[in-house]
Design a protein around this motif. Sequence first.
Motif, PDB file in Angstrom:
ATOM      1  N   GLY A 184      -6.900   2.901  -9.256  1.00 45.91           N
ATOM      2  CA  GLY A 184      -6.944   4.357  -9.343  1.00 45.91           C
ATOM      3  C   GLY A 184      -6.542   4.965  -8.017  1.00 45.91           C
ATOM      4  O   GLY A 184      -5.565   4.554  -7.414  1.00 45.91           O
ATOM      5  N   SER A 185      -7.306   5.915  -7.563  1.00 43.98           N
ATOM      6  CA  SER A 185      -6.975   6.555  -6.286  1.00 43.98           C
ATOM      7  C   SER A 185      -7.933   6.109  -5.192  1.00 43.98           C
ATOM      8  O   SER A 185      -8.248   6.858  -4.271  1.00 43.98           O
ATOM      9  CB  SER A 185      -7.004   8.075  -6.434  1.00 43.98           C
ATOM     10  OG  SER A 185      -8.299   8.478  -6.808  1.00 43.98           O
ATOM     11  N   GLY A 186      -8.390   4.864  -5.290  1.00 41.40           N
ATOM     12  CA  GLY A 186      -9.350   4.346  -4.323  1.00 41.40           C
ATOM     13  C   GLY A 186      -8.779   4.108  -2.940  1.00 41.40           C
ATOM     14  O   GLY A 186      -9.496   4.087  -1.952  1.00 41.40           O
ATOM     15  N   GLY A 187      -7.489   3.900  -2.852  1.00 45.04           N
ATOM     16  CA  GLY A 187      -6.852   3.713  -1.563  1.00 45.04           C
ATOM     17  C   GLY A 187      -6.740   2.260  -1.147  1.00 45.04           C
ATOM     18  O   GLY A 187      -7.237   1.352  -1.813  1.00 45.04           O
ATOM     19  N   ALA A 188      -6.047   2.070  -0.041  1.00 43.49           N
ATOM     20  CA  ALA A 188      -5.775   0.735   0.489  1.00 43.49           C
ATOM     21  C   ALA A 188      -6.581   0.501   1.751  1.00 43.49           C
ATOM     22  O   ALA A 188      -6.912   1.431   2.485  1.00 43.49           O
ATOM     23  CB  ALA A 188      -4.281   0.592   0.780  1.00 43.49           C
ATOM     24  N   SER A 189      -6.890  -0.774   2.000  1.00 39.14           N
ATOM     25  CA  SER A 189      -7.614  -1.159   3.213  1.00 39.14           C
ATOM     26  C   SER A 189      -7.125  -2.532   3.661  1.00 39.14           C
ATOM     27  O   SER A 189      -6.392  -3.210   2.937  1.00 39.14           O
ATOM     28  CB  SER A 189      -9.125  -1.171   2.962  1.00 39.14           C
ATOM     29  OG  SER A 189      -9.439  -2.104   1.943  1.00 39.14           O
ATOM     30  N   LEU A 190      -7.556  -2.915   4.848  1.00 40.69           N
ATOM     31  CA  LEU A 190      -7.121  -4.184   5.437  1.00 40.69           C
ATOM     32  C   LEU A 190      -8.293  -5.158   5.489  1.00 40.69           C
ATOM     33  O   LEU A 190      -9.285  -4.892   6.172  1.00 40.69           O
ATOM     34  CB  LEU A 190      -6.562  -3.952   6.838  1.00 40.69           C
ATOM     35  CG  LEU A 190      -5.453  -2.904   6.926  1.00 40.69           C
ATOM     36  CD1 LEU A 190      -5.026  -2.684   8.370  1.00 40.69           C
ATOM     37  CD2 LEU A 190      -4.266  -3.297   6.057  1.00 40.69           C
ATOM     38  N   PRO A 191      -8.187  -6.297   4.818  1.00 43.98           N
ATOM     39  CA  PRO A 191      -9.299  -7.237   4.763  1.00 43.98           C
ATOM     40  C   PRO A 191      -9.380  -8.189   5.950  1.00 43.98           C
ATOM     41  O   PRO A 191     -10.385  -8.876   6.114  1.00 43.98           O
ATOM     42  CB  PRO A 191      -9.029  -8.025   3.476  1.00 43.98           C
ATOM     43  CG  PRO A 191      -7.541  -8.025   3.349  1.00 43.98           C
ATOM     44  CD  PRO A 191      -7.102  -6.685   3.903  1.00 43.98           C
ATOM     45  N   ILE A 249      -2.184   2.333   7.022  1.00 47.99           N
ATOM     46  CA  ILE A 249      -3.499   1.985   6.472  1.00 47.99           C
ATOM     47  C   ILE A 249      -4.519   1.892   7.597  1.00 47.99           C
ATOM     48  O   ILE A 249      -5.628   2.418   7.497  1.00 47.99           O
ATOM     49  CB  ILE A 249      -3.438   0.681   5.655  1.00 47.99           C
ATOM     50  CG1 ILE A 249      -2.600   0.883   4.390  1.00 47.99           C
ATOM     51  CG2 ILE A 249      -4.848   0.202   5.297  1.00 47.99           C
ATOM     52  CD1 ILE A 249      -2.269  -0.410   3.658  1.00 47.99           C
ATOM     53  N   ASP A 250      -4.145   1.260   8.694  1.00 45.13           N
ATOM     54  CA  ASP A 250      -5.091   1.117   9.797  1.00 45.13           C
ATOM     55  C   ASP A 250      -5.290   2.424  10.556  1.00 45.13           C
ATOM     56  O   ASP A 250      -6.421   2.818  10.835  1.00 45.13           O
ATOM     57  CB  ASP A 250      -4.654   0.019  10.760  1.00 45.13           C
ATOM     58  CG  ASP A 250      -5.723  -0.234  11.805  1.00 45.13           C
ATOM     59  OD1 ASP A 250      -6.773  -0.808  11.449  1.00 45.13           O
ATOM     60  OD2 ASP A 250      -5.529   0.188  12.966  1.00 45.13           O
TER      61      ASP A 250
END
Length: 142
Positions: A60-67, A17-18
């Motif tokens: 959906g297909s928005g994806g993952a991120s790191l908060p 993800i990063d």
Amino acid sequence: MQISSRFTLAVHIFACIDVFKNDYKVTSDFLAGSTNVNPVIVRKILGQLKAAGIVEVARGSGGASLPKPLHEVSFLDIYNAVECIENGELFHFHENPNADCPVGKNIHAVLDDKLMQVQKAMEDALSSITMEDIIRETRELI
């Protein structure tokens, strides 16, 4: 005793993800390609990381991120998010030692503190490693 592969898979997912955040939409299908694990399993782990507040996932297909900043996420955070340990105890004690046996009736008194020491040592070691360490080392090898 062996910690399940969910832990190392979760670290791998977190690192992807990063590392790929600026170049790709990091979806479960994308992560499945890196990990060689079924996207359904990836989604389950993403859900666990999301529930722990250390990953955000767009529907959906928005994806993952790191908060959170990488230095704020330790191996212990990831371990706690994905490993299923009952009542926070690493070691599961056999249910009914024989109270009529001199060993059986005393085994808890002998082992409980020692097992907690081992668990604390493992948790201390896990908390000393952050995802910042892992990402830094990963980027050095890319």
